[in-house]
Design an enzyme around this catalytic site. Structure first.
Site, PDB file in Angstrom:
ATOM      1  N   GLU A 232      23.280 -24.794  84.208  1.00 47.92           N
ATOM      2  CA  GLU A 232      22.332 -25.541  85.023  1.00 47.92           C
ATOM      3  C   GLU A 232      22.382 -27.025  84.677  1.00 47.92           C
ATOM      4  OE1 GLU A 232      18.519 -23.587  84.336  1.00 47.92           O
ATOM      5  OE2 GLU A 232      19.552 -21.664  84.106  1.00 47.92           O
ATOM      6  N   GLU A 343      12.202 -26.228  90.723  1.00 45.57           N
ATOM      7  CA  GLU A 343      11.497 -25.201  89.949  1.00 45.57           C
ATOM      8  C   GLU A 343      10.319 -25.850  89.245  1.00 45.57           C
ATOM      9  OE1 GLU A 343      12.270 -22.361  85.995  1.00 45.57           O
ATOM     10  OE2 GLU A 343      13.946 -23.388  86.939  1.00 45.57           O
TER      11      GLU A 343
END
Length: 428
Positions: A232, A343
């Site tokens: 990520e 997120e």
């Protein structure tokens, strides 16, 4: 002969005495350690943790935001604490870049200039010399903000977005259990060897210090059970991790669904950095403003299929480094899913949805200059070509809190707007 026998007996008795004394001494040491007050034990653990993370610098730079950037020799970085990397020869450049990088000349000149003006705050006070890499120094208070020394620099379990149509061995109540919420676009069902996107950078407001807001690319392999592999990268605001509300560049990796492996940035051994200009975890400046200038960053992650390593590039020219393939099981071959988006952690303070913002804190329908976006979304195929994603899906747990809307045009290729304010009249 009898004399020799007696000597050997004495030697054995002498040896046994030393051994018993050693065992007794060790027992005393362990007992003394066990009797130490918890505060002393924690202080010792924190001290050891900091000693392991903070390598001896060649040069130190103080950033205007309070960070200390240590310029550490490239061969002394935390990656090489890993037993599998003891004799590793650093790969100083990838064997090749993916073909077909989106033609950024199609994007208007003003936008290109904006991207080029983004820098990291510590650059104001100096740069790291060649053969070193910049590492944000971890301070005692950084570790103490974590729930434990062991959890410092790690994501909570199950912080991955799982679109409804994806089979999962995880708990079906995962959304409520993990407290993580997402607004993403994704592709799955093929073998992927990388992904790219340009995203605008914001400074979302965070309600609670134990919450965060981030925007990133996920490179995923395996099932959504306990064997998930993930790479990520993006930007985040995380008061718990960094001690402030600055927007920062970050990376993350795990090979077992955030259980025992992986960490943010260089807070464990794994990622090998080769770039002396960009510090992972350092502040990005400037950030986008509502109805004002928009600033964006480009991130490219791709697999060098010759060596097997996963590389990361920031902007148009900064190749940061790589994740060695041995760190992973599924990603040692290829990814099975790519996700882009936002997120947040929703800790439901006072029993209500958090007001922590995702992206700009505005819903997607407000569009350019107001909402946050990902543009020029691409995936890398087996032939090492960057291509537009096929069958781009979207997912969000609660669209009244955070939402996502996709589109495509000749300037931005495939893109989407995403984000939201969290708690509002339709999101209690």
């Amino acid at each position: 002969m009898a004399h020799a026998h007696v000597s050997r007996s004495r030697m054995r008795i002498g040896f046994m005495g030393v051994l018993l004394f050693f065992v007794f001494f060790m027992d005393l040491a362990l007992l003394s350690c066990a009797r130490q007050p918890p505060a002393s034990r924690q202080k010792l653990q924190v001290h050891r943790h900091l000693k392991r993370l903070n390598k001896t610098p060649v040069k130190t730079i103080e950033s205007p935001d309070g960070d200390i950037i240590d310029c550490v020799h490239i061969s002394h970085q935390p990656a090489f604490d890993h037993p599998f990397l003891k004799d590793h020869k650093i790969q100083m450049r990838p064997n090749y870049h993916p073909e077909g990088l989106y033609d950024e000349n199609k994007v208007n000149t003003e936008s290109k200039e904006r991207e080029n003006t983004i820098h990291q705050l510590w650059h104001v006070n100096g740069m790291c010399p060649e053969d070193t890499i910049p590492i944000r120094r971890t301070k005692e208070e950084d570790v103490l903000r974590a729930s434990s020394v062991k959890s410092h620099g790690k994501k909570k379990l199950r912080s991955i977005p799982i679109p409804r149509n994806i089979p999962s061995s995880a708990d079906p109540d995962i959304d409520n259990e993990s407290g993580h919420q997402h607004a993403i676009a994704y592709v799955e069902g093929d073998r992927y060897y990388g992904a790219k996107a340009t995203m605008n950078v914001w400074e979302p407001k965070i309600q609670q210090s134990n919450e965060f807001s981030l925007s990133q690319i996920w490179i995923l392999g395996g099932s959504f059970g306990q064997d998930l592999n993930s790479i990520e990268a993006g930007w985040q605001v995380s008061p718990d991790l960094y001690g402030d509300n600055n927007t920062r560049l970050f990376t993350y990796w795990t090979s077992d669904a955030y259980q025992a492996t992986g960490c943010y940035n260089l807070l464990c051994s794994g990622f090998i950095q080769i770039n002396n200009n960009i510090a992972m975890g350092a502040s990005i400046s400037p950030v986008s403003a509502f109805r004002n200038s928009q600033y964006d960053i480009s991130i490219l992650i791709w697999k060098d299929q010759k060596e097997g390593n996963w590389w990361m590039q920031f902007g148009n020219g900064y190749v940061l480094g790589y994740w060695p393939s041995f760190l992973f099981s599924y990603l040692a071959d290829s990814a099975s899913m790519i996700e882009w988006g936002g997120e947040v952690v929703n800790s439901e303070p006072d029993g209500h949805h958090t007001t922590t913002q995702m992206g700009s804190g505005r819903f997607p329908e407000e569009g350019f200059g107001k909402s946050s976006y990902f543009r020029n979304i691409q995936v890398v195929d087996k032939e090492n070509n960057l291509k537009s994603p096929k069958d781009l899906g979207t997912f969000t747990e609660q669209s009244n809190c955070y939402d996502v809307q996709t589109g495509s045009n000749s300037d931005w290729g495939h893109y989407f707007y995403y984000g939201g304010p969290g708690k509002n009249q339709n999101c209690p």
